[in-house]
Write a protein that holds these residues in place. Structure first.
Motif, PDB file in Angstrom:
ATOM      1  N   ARG A 100       6.429   4.133   0.310  1.00  0.00           N
ATOM      2  CA  ARG A 100       6.186   4.226  -1.199  1.00  0.00           C
ATOM      3  C   ARG A 100       6.514   5.855  -1.303  1.00  0.00           C
ATOM      4  O   ARG A 100       6.931   6.101  -2.474  1.00  0.00           O
ATOM      5  CB  ARG A 100       4.702   4.006  -1.434  1.00  0.00           C
ATOM      6  N   THR A 101       6.408   6.656  -0.384  1.00  0.00           N
ATOM      7  CA  THR A 101       6.646   7.969  -0.779  1.00  0.00           C
ATOM      8  C   THR A 101       7.401   8.915   0.104  1.00  0.00           C
ATOM      9  O   THR A 101       7.895  10.047   0.144  1.00  0.00           O
ATOM     10  CB  THR A 101       5.233   9.010  -0.844  1.00  0.00           C
ATOM     11  N   THR A 143      -7.540   0.309   8.692  1.00  0.00           N
ATOM     12  CA  THR A 143      -6.232   0.069   7.747  1.00  0.00           C
ATOM     13  C   THR A 143      -5.166  -0.268   9.267  1.00  0.00           C
ATOM     14  O   THR A 143      -4.766   0.561  10.032  1.00  0.00           O
ATOM     15  CB  THR A 143      -5.729   1.356   7.164  1.00  0.00           C
ATOM     16  N   ALA A 195      -5.758   5.745  10.301  1.00  0.00           N
ATOM     17  CA  ALA A 195      -5.168   5.998   9.117  1.00  0.00           C
ATOM     18  C   ALA A 195      -5.513   7.483   8.691  1.00  0.00           C
ATOM     19  O   ALA A 195      -4.569   8.034   8.192  1.00  0.00           O
ATOM     20  CB  ALA A 195      -5.289   5.218   8.299  1.00  0.00           C
ATOM     21  N   ASP A 242       0.000  -2.001   7.034  1.00  0.00           N
ATOM     22  CA  ASP A 242      -0.396  -1.413   5.775  1.00  0.00           C
ATOM     23  C   ASP A 242       0.214   0.083   5.612  1.00  0.00           C
ATOM     24  O   ASP A 242       0.476   0.333   4.389  1.00  0.00           O
ATOM     25  CB  ASP A 242      -2.033  -1.663   5.636  1.00  0.00           C
ATOM     26  N   LEU A 243      -0.116   0.715   6.811  1.00  0.00           N
ATOM     27  CA  LEU A 243       0.230   2.059   6.789  1.00  0.00           C
ATOM     28  C   LEU A 243       1.694   2.198   6.666  1.00  0.00           C
ATOM     29  O   LEU A 243       2.320   3.110   5.916  1.00  0.00           O
ATOM     30  CB  LEU A 243      -0.101   2.827   8.025  1.00  0.00           C
ATOM     31  N   ARG A 278       3.769   0.312   4.930  1.00  0.00           N
ATOM     32  CA  ARG A 278       4.023  -0.025   3.467  1.00  0.00           C
ATOM     33  C   ARG A 278       3.639   1.261   2.568  1.00  0.00           C
ATOM     34  O   ARG A 278       4.491   1.640   1.735  1.00  0.00           O
ATOM     35  CB  ARG A 278       3.224  -1.332   3.048  1.00  0.00           C
ATOM     36  N   ASP A 279       2.600   1.673   2.971  1.00  0.00           N
ATOM     37  CA  ASP A 279       1.886   3.015   2.238  1.00  0.00           C
ATOM     38  C   ASP A 279       3.109   4.262   2.451  1.00  0.00           C
ATOM     39  O   ASP A 279       3.394   5.005   1.314  1.00  0.00           O
ATOM     40  CB  ASP A 279       0.617   3.149   2.773  1.00  0.00           C
ATOM     41  N   ARG A 293      -2.906  10.588   8.083  1.00  0.00           N
ATOM     42  CA  ARG A 293      -2.704  11.491   6.747  1.00  0.00           C
ATOM     43  C   ARG A 293      -3.069  12.628   6.748  1.00  0.00           C
ATOM     44  O   ARG A 293      -2.213  13.451   6.055  1.00  0.00           O
ATOM     45  CB  ARG A 293      -3.552  10.729   5.698  1.00  0.00           C
TER      46      ARG A 293
END
Length: 236
Positions: free
Chosen positions: A72-73, A61, A37, A65-66, A68-69, A41
């Motif tokens: 968000r953006t 992570t 992760a 989960d990544l 989903r993150d 990023r």
């Protein structure tokens, strides 16, 4: 977006990163790799990425989960990699916003084909869809040239590539029953190949976005037949 595309491979298996990266570079793609992760990023901060190949089973992570993150953006396309035989990971990945999935071990040529299919769907429309670039329905507007959906309050609503393809299919065939096979074919939804629930998941995600503010029901389920888009559609 460049014609070839900048691909970010996120996988803790160094051999997969090396082999897949080498194959994609040989076919004209720019490739960046990450093993977790943190590196993913950092790579995304360094510059724009056209598509992410994301392993589910990552240390720390997880890929889910990544995913989903990221959603968000960003609406950057995501192809999930899974070594599991269960459909559960695939279902969850699609529900979280992944555009496609591929099971390990995989043929590099199949991965390349799926990448090209997703990137083609991301390219802006040429503006010739059904005679106009604007499709309006129940106060909503889809701009096919900009691939942009706005709600009745003029707020832009983010759509993944799969959701956009599905909505466009409904808007081109309003007020008629469309079977799952018709939706998968018309929307070029490759995630649904051999995976019947994929189209249901895409419909559910799209329906929630269209009806999130207490608006009227737009997509009806016709039991045993398929789905029916309720509103009238105008083109301009």
């Amino acid at each position: 977006m460049s014609p070839e595309g900048h691909i970010l491979i996120v996988d803790d298996d160094a051999e997969i990163r090396r082999l897949a990266g080498k194959f994609l570079r040989e076919h004209g793609h720019k490739v960046t790799t990450a093993q977790d992760a943190r590196e993913m990023r950092e790579a995304m901060k360094a510059g724009p990425v056209d598509l992410i190949i994301l392993d589910i089973m990552l240390p720390g992570t997880s890929g889910l989960d990544l995913c989903r993150d990221i959603r968000r953006t960003s609406n950057v396309p995501i192809i999930m990699l899974t070594a599991r035989g269960s459909d559960v990971d695939r279902i969850v990945g699609l529900e979280l916003g992944a555009d496609d999935y591929l099971s390990k071990p995989f043929n590099p040529r199949e991965l390349l084909a799926r990448i090209h299919a997703v990137l083609r769907r991301m390219r802006p429309s040429d503006g010739t869809v059904s005679g106009g670039t604007l499709l309006t329905f129940a106060g909503w507007t889809l701009d096919t040239r900009r691939r942009e959906l706005t709600n009745p309050a003029a707020v832009v609503v983010d759509l993944s590539t799969g959701e956009y393809d599905l909505l466009l299919t409904f808007l081109e065939h309003p007020q008629r029953v469309l079977t799952r096979d018709q939706l998968m074919d018309a929307a070029k939804n490759r995630t649904a190949t051999g995976f019947d629930r994929a189209i249901d998941i895409q419909v559910s995600r799209l329906r929630k976005k269209l009806e999130s503010h207490g608006g009227p029901e737009m997509v009806k389920t016709v039991r045993g037949a398929g789905y029916f888009f309720v509103p009238e559609v105008e083109r301009s």
